[in-house]
Motif scaffolding. Structure first.
Motif, PDB file in Angstrom:
ATOM      1  N   GLY A 128     -51.995 -50.280   6.356  1.00  0.00           N
ATOM      2  CA  GLY A 128     -52.260 -51.953   6.494  1.00  0.00           C
ATOM      3  C   GLY A 128     -51.078 -52.596   4.849  1.00  0.00           C
ATOM      4  O   GLY A 128     -51.238 -53.298   5.027  1.00  0.00           O
ATOM      5  N   LEU A 129     -52.595 -52.307   4.482  1.00  0.00           N
ATOM      6  CA  LEU A 129     -53.199 -52.226   2.775  1.00  0.00           C
ATOM      7  C   LEU A 129     -51.947 -52.102   2.050  1.00  0.00           C
ATOM      8  O   LEU A 129     -50.963 -52.769   1.409  1.00  0.00           O
ATOM      9  N   GLU A 130     -51.117 -51.171   2.220  1.00  0.00           N
ATOM     10  CA  GLU A 130     -49.550 -50.400   1.863  1.00  0.00           C
ATOM     11  C   GLU A 130     -48.992 -51.043   2.160  1.00  0.00           C
ATOM     12  O   GLU A 130     -47.614 -52.078   1.595  1.00  0.00           O
ATOM     13  N   ARG A 131     -48.737 -52.074   3.605  1.00  0.00           N
ATOM     14  CA  ARG A 131     -47.274 -52.729   4.211  1.00  0.00           C
ATOM     15  C   ARG A 131     -47.259 -53.935   2.883  1.00  0.00           C
ATOM     16  O   ARG A 131     -46.886 -54.746   2.380  1.00  0.00           O
ATOM     17  N   ILE A 132     -48.661 -54.796   2.485  1.00  0.00           N
ATOM     18  CA  ILE A 132     -48.860 -55.911   1.513  1.00  0.00           C
ATOM     19  C   ILE A 132     -47.768 -55.817   0.702  1.00  0.00           C
ATOM     20  O   ILE A 132     -47.628 -56.258   0.043  1.00  0.00           O
ATOM     21  N   ALA A 133     -48.592 -54.334  -0.428  1.00  0.00           N
ATOM     22  CA  ALA A 133     -47.968 -54.069  -1.154  1.00  0.00           C
ATOM     23  C   ALA A 133     -46.605 -53.705  -1.551  1.00  0.00           C
ATOM     24  O   ALA A 133     -45.855 -54.521  -1.728  1.00  0.00           O
ATOM     25  N   LYS A 134     -45.730 -53.022  -0.496  1.00  0.00           N
ATOM     26  CA  LYS A 134     -44.502 -53.359   0.042  1.00  0.00           C
ATOM     27  C   LYS A 134     -43.955 -54.988   0.118  1.00  0.00           C
ATOM     28  O   LYS A 134     -42.878 -54.684  -0.096  1.00  0.00           O
ATOM     29  N   HIS A 181     -57.466 -43.346   0.048  1.00  0.00           N
ATOM     30  CA  HIS A 181     -56.517 -43.749   1.040  1.00  0.00           C
ATOM     31  C   HIS A 181     -55.885 -44.569   0.364  1.00  0.00           C
ATOM     32  O   HIS A 181     -54.058 -44.609   0.080  1.00  0.00           O
ATOM     33  N   LEU A 182     -56.609 -45.144   0.501  1.00  0.00           N
ATOM     34  CA  LEU A 182     -55.735 -46.653  -0.502  1.00  0.00           C
ATOM     35  C   LEU A 182     -54.946 -46.167  -2.775  1.00  0.00           C
ATOM     36  O   LEU A 182     -54.229 -46.580  -2.389  1.00  0.00           O
ATOM     37  N   GLN A 183     -55.563 -45.089  -3.272  1.00  0.00           N
ATOM     38  CA  GLN A 183     -55.251 -44.676  -4.220  1.00  0.00           C
ATOM     39  C   GLN A 183     -53.587 -44.336  -3.862  1.00  0.00           C
ATOM     40  O   GLN A 183     -53.179 -44.202  -4.806  1.00  0.00           O
ATOM     41  N   ALA A 184     -53.695 -43.267  -2.799  1.00  0.00           N
ATOM     42  CA  ALA A 184     -52.561 -42.426  -2.607  1.00  0.00           C
ATOM     43  C   ALA A 184     -51.667 -43.591  -2.472  1.00  0.00           C
ATOM     44  O   ALA A 184     -50.526 -43.100  -3.068  1.00  0.00           O
TER      45      ALA A 184
END
Length: 231
Positions: A128-134, A181-184
């Motif tokens: 979900g946080l990766e989606r925010i970053a994207k 997971h967030l670092q990845a």
């Protein structure tokens, strides 16, 4: 907020120097909420004690820091109890447009996503946080219509104690696993990353929010991560 000291500036379209602008996109710990002694405790740290202010002080002149902390904010979940307005992905586009041009967006979310009601794993929360970053990296909210840089911050792990512990059953383990997971995710996106677990701990009064000392430590650590991104 602008603070005196040795900082850095960017050049605008006309060649003049402008402050670099940072949006701090977070939840109650960016808002400055103090540890809850009881449900609906509304105390908040004074503005100088909140981590975005401390970060601005540490960075010095040449930086404009905008704090956008919403208590209860998730990364991507509509909260069935507190309301869909808590969903960060819903609020993000408007905030990017409100504050552009942005040189950097710091994302410090994920704690509320560990609540029992969402039944999310650490992997799911990181996605979900990766989606925010994207979303940020696909925007034109940066200088001259480019995308801002992104710094993903793994928040301090939850401790299951105090009056809000029933909302966070199982959150301690999930929040401890989130950083990996967030670092990845940051690596996949070419974003910055900081793990705040070695920097500070949650206040044992409620196991989620931060003391003034923890806020200050995070502000200083964030300043170091920002300087590294722009070095």
């Amino acid at each position: 907020m602008r603070r005196a000291g040795g900082g850095t500036s960017a050049k605008g379209e006309d060649g003049t120097l402008t402050d670099r602008t940072i949006l701090c996109f977070g939840d109650s710990n960016t808002h400055g909420t103090q540890a809850l002694r009881f449900l609906n405790d509304r105390r908040r740290h004074a503005k100088p004690a909140r981590w975005p202010t401390v970060m601005a002080e540490t960075l010095g002149d040449g930086w404009d820091v905008i704090a956008e902390g919403h208590p209860g904010r998730t990364a991507v979940f509509d909260d069935p109890i507190e309301g869909e307005h808590k969903n960060g992905i819903r609020a993000l586009p408007a905030l990017l447009e409100t504050h552009l041009p942005l040189d950097l967006v710091i994302v410090m979310l994920g704690t509320n996503d560990t609540k029992t009601r969402f039944s999310a794993t650490a992997f799911d929360i990181a996605k979900g946080l990766e989606r925010i970053a994207k979303t940020i990296l696909a925007s034109d909210a940066g200088p001259d219509g480019s995308a801002p840089k992104v710094l993903l911050a793994a928040p301090v792990p939850v401790i299951e104690v105090g009056p809000i512990a029933p909302m966070f059953v199982g959150a301690q383990a999930k929040s401890a696993d989130l950083a990996e997971h967030l670092q990845a995710a940051a690596g996949r996106l070419g974003a910055g990353f900081i793990d705040l677990a070695p920097v500070a701990q949650a206040d044992p009064v409620d196991g989620v929010h931060l003391t003034a000392e923890a806020q200050a430590a995070i502000g200083r650590a964030m300043a170091g991560a920002v300087q590294q991104l722009f070095s």
